[in-house]
Design an enzyme around this catalytic site. Structure first.
Site, PDB file in Angstrom:
ATOM      1  N   ASP A 118       0.838  -1.202   0.000  1.00 47.11           N
ATOM      2  CA  ASP A 118       0.000   0.000   0.000  1.00 47.11           C
ATOM      3  C   ASP A 118       0.873   1.252   0.000  1.00 47.11           C
ATOM      4  OD1 ASP A 118      -2.195  -1.584   0.032  1.00 47.11           O
ATOM      5  OD2 ASP A 118      -2.889  -1.047   2.028  1.00 47.11           O
ATOM      6  N   GLU A 164     -25.995   0.252  -1.326  1.00 45.75           N
ATOM      7  CA  GLU A 164     -26.090   1.638  -1.793  1.00 45.75           C
ATOM      8  C   GLU A 164     -24.945   1.957  -2.754  1.00 45.75           C
ATOM      9  OE1 GLU A 164     -28.241   3.479   2.231  1.00 45.75           O
ATOM     10  OE2 GLU A 164     -26.145   3.964   1.759  1.00 45.75           O
ATOM     11  N   GLU A 192      -9.712  -8.933  -0.044  1.00 46.24           N
ATOM     12  CA  GLU A 192      -9.771 -10.393  -0.012  1.00 46.24           C
ATOM     13  C   GLU A 192     -10.802 -10.883   0.995  1.00 46.24           C
ATOM     14  OE1 GLU A 192      -4.999 -10.815  -1.015  1.00 46.24           O
ATOM     15  OE2 GLU A 192      -5.715 -10.741   1.052  1.00 46.24           O
ATOM     16  N   LYS A 309     -11.927 -12.441  -4.302  1.00 45.17           N
ATOM     17  CA  LYS A 309     -10.561 -12.959  -4.169  1.00 45.17           C
ATOM     18  C   LYS A 309     -10.331 -13.630  -2.817  1.00 45.17           C
ATOM     19  CE  LYS A 309      -7.236  -9.834  -4.152  1.00 45.17           C
ATOM     20  NZ  LYS A 309      -6.198  -8.890  -4.623  1.00 45.17           N
ATOM     21  N   THR A 352      -4.163 -15.818  -5.121  1.00 46.97           N
ATOM     22  CA  THR A 352      -2.893 -15.094  -5.206  1.00 46.97           C
ATOM     23  C   THR A 352      -1.676 -16.013  -5.056  1.00 46.97           C
ATOM     24  OG1 THR A 352      -2.829 -14.622  -2.836  1.00 46.97           O
ATOM     25  CG2 THR A 352      -4.028 -13.076  -4.217  1.00 46.97           C
ATOM     26  N   GLU A 391      -3.207 -14.125  -9.414  1.00 52.39           N
ATOM     27  CA  GLU A 391      -2.477 -12.880  -9.183  1.00 52.39           C
ATOM     28  C   GLU A 391      -1.144 -13.213  -8.533  1.00 52.39           C
ATOM     29  OE1 GLU A 391      -4.496 -10.057  -6.748  1.00 52.39           O
ATOM     30  OE2 GLU A 391      -6.101  -9.691  -8.188  1.00 52.39           O
ATOM     31  N   ARG A 421       2.062  -4.815 -10.075  1.00 51.64           N
ATOM     32  CA  ARG A 421       1.124  -3.780 -10.421  1.00 51.64           C
ATOM     33  C   ARG A 421       1.674  -2.972 -11.558  1.00 51.64           C
ATOM     34  NH1 ARG A 421      -2.961  -1.898  -7.488  1.00 51.64           N
ATOM     35  NH2 ARG A 421      -2.424  -3.342  -5.821  1.00 51.64           N
TER      36      ARG A 421
END
Length: 541
Positions: A118, A164, A192, A309, A352, A391, A421
C-alpha cells in the site's frame, strides 16, 4: 558475449519445436480460448493523465486485455451517507476506453494503507463510525488490537451500505457496459475474503500465524447465536462440548490462539470444530450477501462476470506444531466448502501467490508451500466448475517468478492472470521496464509453448538456455535464463512460453559444479516465432 571454446565430445545440436495451441503433447499445456492477461492499476489517484494514457496504450500493444482498478469507497462516498462523487472514475474510464483496453472495476470497500504494498491512504468513509459502535462494526484480535480497515461481516449495516454503493455504481456507469469486462467485489481487508489476521500495524511479522479476530461484542454475539441455532439448548451444547455452562453468555472464543491451534489442542475438539466452522461460515454468509446484492444491481446492466478474491496464505502450512494456523486465523478452515460458496454465489475466483515456488521455506520458520497451495486451490476450483483467475502476491522482477506463474496459469486451467502492479512495468519517465517485456513474453494470451532440446552435451554439466527478445544482434542487460533438464536418452530439454510472432535470439551455456559459465557455441541462433496456434516449426544447428 564471447565464444570460449568448442565441445570436445560429439556434435552440439539444438532444436526448437513451436507447438500449436491445439497440441496434446505431454508436458505442454493449452491456453484456454478465453484466457486473458490483466494488469492492476496504480493504487493512488492519477495526476498525469497524458502519461497514464500513453502507458495504457503500451499495455494494449503488449497483449494486455484489461486494466483492473480499485474504486475506493473512501473517495466516492466521503462526505456523507448516500452522497456519491464519481467524477474522478468517470474520467478514468474514458482514458481506459480511449486506449482500447477493457476495464475491470474493483469495488474496494476496504481501506488502502495498512497492507503489503500500500502506497496510499484511503480509509473507508469516516462518517460510518457514527452509525454504530466499534464493538459491532470493527474487529478486535486476541491481543485486544482494533482494526477498522473494513466493516465486520456480522454488522447488520454492512450489506445496507454495500448495496447503496453497488446501486450508485450501476446507475453512473451504465453507459460503460461495453467497456467493463468484469466486476470484482472487495470482501475484506486488502480486497480479499478473509479476516484482518496478519496486519503489520498491529505488530504482525512474517511468518507469524497472525491472530483470530473474534473478540468484539458483535463477534461474540454472532458466535453465540450460531451455537443457539445449532444446539437449541445450553444442555445439549454442554453435552457436545463437555462443559457446564449455565447460560449462553459464558461462551467465549479461544482465549489462547497458540494453545488452541497446537497439535492436540482444542481445535480438534467439538468446541474447536464448531468455532472454526462459525469463523469461516461468517465469511461465507458475507460472500453470499454481497454477491446477491451485486447480481441484483449488475447483472441486468452490465451482463459480465462478477468475482471475489481469496488470499494465498501459504506460511505455517507445514508447521509441525500448529499446522495451517495462519490459514485458520485468516478464516480458511475448509477450502472445499469455501469454494462451494463461490459456486453457489455464481462468482469467479481469484487466488494469489502464483509467482512463488515451494523451496527451503517449507521448513522452519516459514513452513511455507505456496506452489502446493495454488495447485490445491486450482484443482478444487476446476472440479467445482469455477472460473479461476490468478495474481502475484508481491512485486516480482526475476525470470523464475514469471516461470512459476506461467507454469501454474497454463497447466492448471486459469482463465486469466492479473499482474500486480502497473507501476512496476514503467519507469519514472514512462519507459517500459524489463518486467513489461517478461510479462508480454511469458503471460500474454498470444504466447505459445516452445520446446528446446540439446544433444551431445556432457552429462556432468548443468545446461541452460539464454534468450533475448529485442534488437537482433544486441543482447539486453537482462537476458532470459532457463534451466534445462536431462532425459533418459541423455539429451537436455525444456518447454517454455514465448510471445507469438516475435523475433528472438538464443544461445546455450553450460555451468560447472561451481556455477562458472562456459559458452559452448560460436554463434547466436536468430528466429521469429510463428503466430499463435499456427503450425509447428523445427530448426536444428
Amino acid at each position: 558475449m564471447v565464444f570460449l571454446g568448442k565441445l570436445s565430445t560429439g556434435v552440439f545440436k539444438f532444436m526448437f519445436y513451436f507447438v500449436p495451441l491445439s497440441s496434446d503433447s505431454a508436458g505442454i499445456a493449452e491456453v484456454k480460448p478465453d484466457y486473458r492477461l490483466y494488469v492492476m492499476a496504480p493504487l493512488g489517484q492519477i495526476t498525469d493523465w497524458d502519461a497514464f494514457r500513453a502507458e495504457l496504450e503500451l499495455l494494449k500493444e503488449n497483449g494486455v486485455y484489461a486494466i483492473t482498478t480499485d474504486i475506493w469507497w473512501g473517495l466516492v462516498e466521503s462526505e456523507k451517507d448516500n452522497q456519491f462523487d464519481w467524477s474522478y472514475y468517470q474520467k478514468y474510464s474514458e482514458a481506459v476506453e480511449a486506449s482500447g483496453l477493457k476495464w475491470v472495476p474493483i469495488l474496494s470497500t476496504h481501506q488502502c494503507g495498512e497492507n503489503v504494498g500500500d502506497v496510499c491512504s484511503y480509509p473507508i468513509p469516516s462518517w460510518l463510525w457514527k452509525e454504530d459502535s466499534a464493538e459491532n462494526m470493527a474487529f478486535k484480535s486476541e491481543s485486544g488490537d482494533w482494526n477498522k480497515e473494513v466493516l465486520a461481516p456480522w454488522w447488520e449495516g454492512t450489506s445496507i451500505q454495500y448495496e447503496e454503493l453497488y446501486r450508485s455504481f450501476a446507475k453512473n456507469f451504465s453507459d460503460k457496459r461495453n467497456l467493463i469486462a468484469k466486476i470484482y467485489l472487495s470482501a475484506g481487508p486488502a480486497g480479499e475474503l478473509r479476516y484482518p489476521s496478519y496486519q503489520k500495524t498491529n505488530g504482525w511479522k512474517y511468518p507469524g500465524r497472525g491472530e483470530l479476530q473474534a473478540y468484539t461484542d458483535g463477534a461474540k454475539s454472532d458466535f453465540r447465536l450460531s451455537m443457539k441455532e445449532k444446539y437449541a439448548s445450553i444442555t445439549k451444547l454442554n453435552v457436545a462440548w463437555g462443559k457446564r455452562y449455565t447460560n449462553w453468555d459464558e461462551i467465549q472464543p479461544p482465549n489462547n490462539g497458540d494453545e488452541f491451534f497446537k497439535v492436540g489442542g482444542a481445535i480438534d475438539t467439538a468446541f474447536g470444530i464448531d468455532f472454526m466452522k462459525w469463523y469461516q461460515g461468517t465469511l461465507e454468509k458475507h460472500l453470499a450477501s454481497i454477491s446477491r446484492l451485486a447480481h441484483k444491481h449488475f447483472d441486468r446492466v452490465f451482463k459480465v462476470p462478477i468475482g471475489a478474491k481469496i488470499s494465498g496464505v501459504h506460511w505455517k502450512m507445514n508447521d509441525p506444531f500448529m499446522p495451517h494456523s495462519a490459514e485458520y486465523s485468516a478464516g480458511y478452515y475448509n477450502y472445499s466448502q469455501l469454494l462451494d460458496q463461490f459456486k453457489k454465489s455464481k462468482l469467479a475466483l481469484t487466488f494469489t501467490c502464483l509467482e512463488m515456488g515451494d523451496s527451503a521455506a517449507q521448513t522452519a520458520p516459514q513452513y511455507s508451500s505456496p506452489k502446493t497451495l495454488v495447485a490445491q486451490i486450482a484443482t478444487l476450483a476446476t472440479k467445482k466448475g469455477l472460473s479461476l483467475n490468478g495474481e502475484n502476491a508481491l512485486a516480482i522482477n526475476d525470470v523464475g517468478s514469471y516461470d512459476n506463474i506461467a507454469e501454474m496459469v497454463f497447466n492448471y486451467g486459469f482463465d486469466g492472470f492479473t499482474f500486480l502492479r502497473m507501476s512496476y512495468l514503467f519507469d519514472d519517465k514512462g519507459n517500459p521496464t524489463a518486467e513489461l517485456r517478461l510479462l508480454a513474453d511469458k503471460l500474454q494470451s498470444k504466447s505459445i509453448p516452445v520446446t528446446f532440446t540439446v544433444d551431445n552435451v556432457p552429462a556432468t554439466r548443468g545446461v541452460y538456455l539464454i534468450g533475448d527478445r529485442g534488437e537482433i544482434g544486441r543482447w539486453n542487460p537482462v537476458d532470459y535464463e532457463y534451466k534445462l533438464t536431462q532425459s533418459e536418452k541423455g539429451n537436455w530439454s525444456g518447454t517454455f512460453r514465448l510471445a507469438a510472432n516475435q523475433s528472438y535470439q538464443f544461445k546455450f551455456i553450460m555451468k560447472d559444479e561451481n556455477g562458472k559459465i562456459t559458452w559452448q557455441q560460436g554463434e547466436n541462433k536468430n528466429l521469429t516465432t510463428p503466430m499463435a496456434g499456427k503450425g509447428a516449426y523445427t530448426s536444428s544447428w
